[in-house]
Design an enzyme around this catalytic site. Sequence first.
Site, PDB file in Angstrom:
ATOM      1  N   LYS A  32      -2.221 -15.262  14.700  1.00  0.00           N
ATOM      2  CA  LYS A  32      -1.719 -15.280  13.331  1.00  0.00           C
ATOM      3  C   LYS A  32      -2.388 -14.155  12.551  1.00  0.00           C
ATOM      4  CE  LYS A  32       0.702 -19.279  13.205  1.00  0.00           C
ATOM      5  NZ  LYS A  32       2.050 -19.451  12.651  1.00  0.00           N
ATOM      6  N   GLU A  73       6.229 -11.532  15.031  1.00  0.00           N
ATOM      7  CA  GLU A  73       7.146 -12.465  14.390  1.00  0.00           C
ATOM      8  C   GLU A  73       7.181 -12.222  12.888  1.00  0.00           C
ATOM      9  OE1 GLU A  73       6.637 -16.604  15.451  1.00  0.00           O
ATOM     10  OE2 GLU A  73       5.717 -16.046  17.364  1.00  0.00           O
ATOM     11  N   LYS A 109      12.781 -23.222  16.684  1.00  0.00           N
ATOM     12  CA  LYS A 109      12.013 -24.439  16.431  1.00  0.00           C
ATOM     13  C   LYS A 109      13.001 -25.543  16.068  1.00  0.00           C
ATOM     14  CE  LYS A 109       8.072 -21.788  14.687  1.00  0.00           C
ATOM     15  NZ  LYS A 109       7.332 -21.356  13.492  1.00  0.00           N
TER      16      LYS A 109
END
Length: 360
Positions: free
Chosen positions: A164, A220, A272
Amino acid sequence: MLHLTYCQRALRFNFPARTSRGALTEHVAYYLVLRDTAQPEHLGLGEAAPLAGLSPDFGPAFEPRVAALCADFNRRQLTDLPPNASIYLVDELVEPTWPALRFALEIALLDWQLGGRRQLFDNAFSRGEVGIPINGLVWMGEAAFMQTQIQKKLADGYSCLKMKIGGIDFATELQLLAEIRAVAGPEQLTLRVDANGAFAPHEALSKLEQLARFDLHSIEQPIAAGQPALMADLCRQSPIPIALDEELIGVTQPEQQQALLAHIQPAYVILKPTLVGGLHATRQWLRVAEANNAAWWLTSALESNVGLNSVSQLAGEYARSDFPQGLGTGQLYHNNVMAPLRIASGHLHYDPAGDWEIPC
């Protein structure tokens, strides 16, 4: 008679799970339980766990909507479920604006129809014969905290890490990536990064060029969702393949999905089920992605083991056996639902003969 009920659990993180949107310490999950009153031990289990700041159905109206769903279902006084009930009943009872709830109802119905064994697909993963490769997730935090995570993931045998970024100083993030690459080159370790839309459009390309020297697999959502023209430009210019994630939320019609991917032309899409509306909705996205030459992988959305199991079994059905999925979230909570899922050497495994906790 079939009877649908729900309960909830506040899942508590082992550490503050930090993204560029902020830190999470607790995540409330709602569990749907479908029982036959004549055979109460035969039950279907589903999970709706909308995420704060991300899921369109998160908020104070969610629990009343769950309760209303149960009431609507029970008024039908069903004694059995016909074929494809997990598709058409979801469409009849839950609007597309409640994707997490659609996911929960779909897997509860499917689980009940398949015997209430939490085995939603018949594939090598769900039979316990193979594991699914997963990326090791490195959460944002102070540099020392991130270094500790990185070292543990490498020691645990992961061949793919996802870090992240966007929540701390960019120079520190670059240094952490340099430290990873000093230990493991691209031939030994695949590196993904996730910006969660943190880059300002005017700085995104410059940051992507700086990140490119680390031989990254993908990034992403470098900029915030809802800027398709800017994202399309980035995809054409970026030295790193771009994956769409948040960009897909709320795009529910096949023609809208086709138009979005045809315009932006991303290298990857991240799917997701909690955020796109369930397993059937995810399969629809898979078809659109493949029609537009976009590769994909599946990722959990911080559900407990109930939701994670469902997403993992879907991955076992459709995903490439050598392509890491984003399914390493089962160890985040210290009060997770007990399930026969385990991680070994960077792979997620399922034991169909293992024990399940029923949270309600």
